[in-house]
Each structure stands twice: as C-alpha cells, then as structure tokens.
Design an enzyme around this catalytic site. Structure first.
Site, PDB file in Angstrom:
ATOM      1  N   SER A  37       0.831  -1.212   0.000  1.00 32.96           N
ATOM      2  CA  SER A  37       0.000   0.000   0.000  1.00 32.96           C
ATOM      3  C   SER A  37       0.857   1.250   0.000  1.00 32.96           C
ATOM      4  O   SER A  37       1.935   1.281   0.588  1.00 32.96           O
ATOM      5  CB  SER A  37      -0.909   0.029   1.229  1.00 32.96           C
ATOM      6  OG  SER A  37      -1.618   1.256   1.251  1.00 32.96           O
TER       7      SER A  37
ATOM      8  N   LYS B 111      -4.429  -6.738   3.410  1.00 32.53           N
ATOM      9  CA  LYS B 111      -4.434  -5.599   2.471  1.00 32.53           C
ATOM     10  C   LYS B 111      -5.869  -5.274   2.044  1.00 32.53           C
ATOM     11  O   LYS B 111      -6.241  -4.106   1.905  1.00 32.53           O
ATOM     12  CB  LYS B 111      -3.569  -5.902   1.235  1.00 32.53           C
ATOM     13  CG  LYS B 111      -3.622  -4.812   0.155  1.00 32.53           C
ATOM     14  CD  LYS B 111      -3.099  -3.491   0.683  1.00 32.53           C
ATOM     15  CE  LYS B 111      -3.191  -2.261  -0.150  1.00 32.53           C
ATOM     16  NZ  LYS B 111      -3.768  -2.119  -1.398  1.00 32.53           N
TER      17      LYS B 111
ATOM     18  N   ASN C 267      -7.889  -1.730   2.670  1.00 32.26           N
ATOM     19  CA  ASN C 267      -8.626  -0.948   1.674  1.00 32.26           C
ATOM     20  C   ASN C 267     -10.077  -0.719   2.086  1.00 32.26           C
ATOM     21  O   ASN C 267     -10.643   0.339   1.817  1.00 32.26           O
ATOM     22  CB  ASN C 267      -8.563  -1.632   0.307  1.00 32.26           C
ATOM     23  CG  ASN C 267      -7.227  -1.381  -0.382  1.00 32.26           C
ATOM     24  OD1 ASN C 267      -6.231  -1.145   0.285  1.00 32.26           O
ATOM     25  ND2 ASN C 267      -7.206  -1.445  -1.691  1.00 32.26           N
TER      26      ASN C 267
HETATM   27  C1  6PG Z   1      -3.227   1.499  -1.570  1.00 35.68           C
HETATM   28  C2  6PG Z   1      -4.499   1.753  -2.317  1.00 35.68           C
HETATM   29  C3  6PG Z   1      -4.415   1.088  -3.640  1.00 35.68           C
HETATM   30  C4  6PG Z   1      -5.413   1.614  -4.625  1.00 35.68           C
HETATM   31  C5  6PG Z   1      -6.750   0.998  -4.477  1.00 35.68           C
HETATM   32  C6  6PG Z   1      -7.864   1.961  -4.739  1.00 35.68           C
HETATM   33  O1  6PG Z   1      -3.326   0.925  -0.505  1.00 35.68           O
HETATM   34  O2  6PG Z   1      -2.172   1.881  -2.066  1.00 35.68           O
HETATM   35  O3  6PG Z   1      -5.584   1.266  -1.613  1.00 35.68           O
HETATM   36  O4  6PG Z   1      -4.467  -0.268  -3.419  1.00 35.68           O
HETATM   37  O5  6PG Z   1      -5.493   2.982  -4.620  1.00 35.68           O
HETATM   38  O6  6PG Z   1      -6.778  -0.043  -5.401  1.00 35.68           O
HETATM   39  O7  6PG Z   1      -8.973   1.228  -4.943  1.00 35.68           O
HETATM   40  P1  6PG Z   1     -10.274   1.774  -5.578  1.00 35.68           P
HETATM   41  O8  6PG Z   1      -9.961   2.054  -7.023  1.00 35.68           O
HETATM   42  O9  6PG Z   1     -11.206   0.661  -5.400  1.00 35.68           O
HETATM   43  O10 6PG Z   1     -10.615   3.031  -4.861  1.00 35.68           O
END
Ligand code: 6PG
Length: 470
Positions: free
Chosen positions: A130, A184, A188
């Site tokens: 992330s 993870k 999210n």
């Molecule tokens: C992270 C984010 C990353 C991404 C997501 C956004 O932890 O770096 O969460 O994984 O930005 O995939 O997801 P959405 O497109 O569903 O908002």
C-alpha cells in the site's frame, strides 16, 4: 554485470516505482514487461540508478539475469493476468525459486495459487503493498503472507524498501497463505470508510454550513495538526485547495461526484458478511460509491423529491472534528474485528498490533491514530477496539458529537451512510438488551426456528396461534 538480487515483472506505475525503490536501496533488480519497449524506456530513465537495474523484453532472458534461488515480484493487474504470468514463468523457474505476487489480489485467488504451486518446489508469497505511486517509490507498507521459509528469503529486500515509522520498518510477516492479501483487502475496506466519512463531513461543511472549498480546506489543514492527523486528511486539504486552471474554479467543484471502485472495498464487505462480522461502516462506504455512480437516477430523484435546503445546519467545526474521530474508531473497530475473525477461521494468528504498526507509515490510511491502535492492541487482549481502554475514553468523549452530526444530517436531508452506521454500530455494541428477542419470536412463529430464554437453559419453541389466510 553481476546477476540481479531480485526480479520484477510488470512495469506499470506501481511496478516501475517499486523497481526504482529496490535499486535505490542498493539491490540489483532485473525487470520484465510484456511490451518490451517499456523495459527499454525504464532502463533509459533509470539515471543514477542505472548500475542497479537490468532487464529484458524476453522472459527467459529475464529469468537468466536472476541469482538463484530466484525471487520474482509480480506486479501486474490482479486476477487473470497474475495467473497468466505464473503459467509462463513456471517452466522457467527451478526448485527453491519464489514468486511474489504484490498486486491487490483477492485472497481466495492467493489461496488457490498456493495450492496450485504446492509440491512444485516453487515457492509463493502473497504480499499486500500500500502507498500508491509515491509509496512504491519511497517506501510502501508491506503485508506479507506465505511460508516462513520464503519470507526469510525475501525479508531483507522487502524490509529495506518499506516505509519506516520512527526507524521501524512497515513490513511484516503476518501469516500463512492468503494472510497478507486478506489484511491488504481490509486495509482498503477501512480506507473506503475513512474516505467516505471525510466526504460526509465535507458535505456538512459545504451543504449544511455553506462553506466554500477553500474554507473547508483550511479546516482540514487545521485538523491535520490534531488527533485526526493522517495522510487522508492531509490530501483532503490539498484536493479542496486545488484550483482548476481552465475555469478558475475550485477543482473539487467541477469533479463529477461519481466514485470508481476496483473491488477491494467490496471484498472486505463480502468477507465480513460471509463470516457474520458486523462491518456496516465499510459496507456503507462501498454502497455510497455504488449510489454515487447512479448520477442520472439521482438527478431524477432530486426532481421527484426536491433538493435539500442548503446552509441551514447549525453545528460547530469542533463537533464535526470529534464526530469524525468517533466514526473512525467505529470503522477501525470493525476492520480489526473482521481480521480477528478471519485469523481464527484460517488459523493465521494475525498480530493485530503489528498490523496497526506497519500501517503507521507508507500506506494510504497512515496516521497518528494507528500508533495509538498498535499500542492499545500490544497492551490488551480484546479484539474489539471499542473495549480498549484508550479508545473507551475517546469514544466517551466523542460519541455525543457523532450523534449530533448524524442528527444534523438527518434533519437537513444530507446522506451520511458511514457516519450514521458508525453510530448505529456503537449504539448496538454498547446495548446490553437489544431487540432481536422480537426477531427470534417472529422466526419461531413462521418457521419454528426456536429460541433461547433468559431465565432457563435450552432451546424452546412456542405454540403460536395459526393464522387463517385472508
Ligand atoms: C493502496 C491503495 C491502492 C489503490 C486501491 C484503490 O493501498 O495503495 O488502496 O491499493 O489505490 O486499489 O482502490 P479503488 O480504485 O477501489 O478506490
């Protein structure tokens, strides 16, 4: 050139930046991408790091660049592309080599991939990464799942490239199989809830209090110096402050109010529902994105019912700040409760304090708040944050504000799906005598499902009157 310490497949934004991060930390990294021109472009743009990067648009040549036993990070779009890469890579690898899936995989896919590679001698790690582009380049938070042996092989590189909080790496081994990708996913889910609650508070400022984008920005900037101090609050200030060059208007006022979603938030809600854990604030955030995408219907809805009156709310900014903190506590309590249950069901033994620790820096939900959570889980055994002494105090102090904001939203016709579900979760969690005694009575009435009594042990069924169909 000597052989590479590690390989990386997939030069999208995340892969490219992760590779540069690895090179920056003194490791030699080989890269491969299906579109060979991307490899050339990457190698040409490596600048000072050129000595630590190599690559090829030919998969076999790429594998030949790696030191044995080989470690290969796969950073391609989650889902079928990962299976396709594994299928191509497998015949080129040898016993002892390890494939590391660093994408946002559904943990069920990770579990399946472990099973498919089982007995092949080729190891597998499923890691959650992330932090977006910036995190990938300068230090993401890394959540590792797999076997201890494979983790030991990859530990030095992954720890080196991860973010650091007070010098401590934000990278940890969390459990076997899909543990890393599961954590993870929940990260999210919490991210969705956090973002939605911020948006709801912004809605109260904009529609209830009639504040301009720049006035809202100032408030979020101020809050970032207090208990809400976090990356998401910080970027909220920047988003609200940005001005559109073409129109001269605040950019946020001309961004379409229809949110995208790639699936991880929804998976969090699905996993919670499947395990019977209440995670209504995360579910609310997913649903809020879904209804946001129904723009045409919402325009029709406003015509049918009339627009909510604007600028009529009376609520202080201090109350909004406290309400957001209380909502956050409820949402994080749900996320951690989901992980605790999944840990039990999968035999992962997830270290909740360590998870909070490695989320303190690098990841999207990084915050001061997570430091408090990690300390709290480290000193207590209770899985629900709402029972941790430090959070009991905070919740006592802030739940009244959450109540006031939810009431304000209801009276002023402003939707607040996450804040209101956070309040409902809290009120249900602290209500010793609920109302599902009636539900149980109804279930027994129509389906003879039975019920328990408060005054006697055992299972009971009542002889209900039979109703004559009308
Ligand atoms: C992270 C984010 C990353 C991404 C997501 C956004 O932890 O770096 O969460 O994984 O930005 O995939 O997801 P959405 O497109 O569903 O908002």
């Amino acid at each position: 050139m000597t052989q590479a310490d590690i390989g990386l497949i997939g030069l999208g934004v995340m892969g490219e930046n992760l590779a540069l991060n690895i090179a920056d930390n003194g490791y030699k990294v080989a890269v491969y991408n299906r579109t060979a021109s991307k490899v050339d472009a990457f190698l040409e743009s490596a600048g000072d790091l050129a000595g630590n990067v190599m690559g090829s648009g030919d998969l076999a040549a790429f594998v030949g660049m790696l030191k044995a036993p080989r470690s290969v990070i796969v950073m391609v779009k989650a889902g079928e592309p990962v299976d396709a890469v594994i299928a191509e890579l497998r015949p080129l690898l040898e016993k002892g080599d390890v494939i590391i899936d660093a994408g946002n995989a559904n943990y069920h896919d990770t579990v399946r991939r472990f099973a498919e590679l089982d007995g092949s001698g080729i190891g597998f790690l499923g890691i959650g990464v992330s932090g977006g582009e910036e995190g990938a380049r300068h230090g993401p938070s890394i959540m590792v799942g797999g076997s201890q042996a494979e983790w030991k092989n990859a530990e030095a590189v992954l720890t080196a490239i991860s973010a650091k909080f007070d010098g401590e790496p934000c990278c940890a081994y969390l459990g076997t199989g899909g543990a890393g990708h599961f954590v993870k996913t929940i990260h999210n889910g919490i991210e969705y809830a956090d973002m939605q609650m911020i948006a709801e508070i912004y809605g109260v400022m904009r529609d209830g209090l009639g504040m301009s984008a720049s006035e809202c920005a100032k408030v979020f900037n101020d809050w970032n110096a207090g208990p809400l101090d976090s990356y998401l609050i910080e970027i909220t200030g920047h988003v609200l402050d940005a001005v559109d060059e073409a129109s001269g208007q605040p950019l946020v006022d001309i961004i379409l109010d229809s949110a995208g979603q790639k699936g991880t938030g929804r998976w969090s809600a699905i996993e919670a529902l499947n395990m019977g854990v209440s995670a209504t604030t995360i579910e609310g955030a997913v649903a809020a994105r879904s209804i946001s995408s129904m723009k045409t219907e919402r325009i029709e809805g406003e015509k049918l019912y009339g627009a909510a009156a604007k600028g009529k709310a009376t609520i202080s900014l201090e109350t909004l700040e406290k309400a957001l903190l209380a909502g956050k506590i409820a949402a994080y309590a749900q996320g951690f409760a989901v992980m605790a249950k999944a840990s039990e069901e999968n035999g992962w033994n997830l270290p909740l304090d360590v998870i909070a620790k490695i989320w303190r820096a690098g990841c999207i939900i990084r915050s001061r708040f997570l430091d408090q959570i990690s300390q709290s889980f480290a000193s207590g055994t209770a899985a629900n944050l709402l029972t941790q002494p430090a959070f009991v105090e905070l919740m006592k102090e802030c739940n009244g504000a959450l109540r006031a904001v939810v009431a304000t939203c209801a009276v002023n016709e402003m939707p607040a799906p996450c804040l209101s579900s956070a309040l409902a979760y809290f009120d249900a969690y602290r209500q010793a005598n609920g109302t599902t005694n009636l539900t149980q009575g109804q279930r027994d009435f129509f389906g003879a499902h039975g019920f328990k009594r408060i005054d006697r042990e055992g299972d009971f069924h009542h002889k209900w009157p039979s109703l004559v169909a009308k």
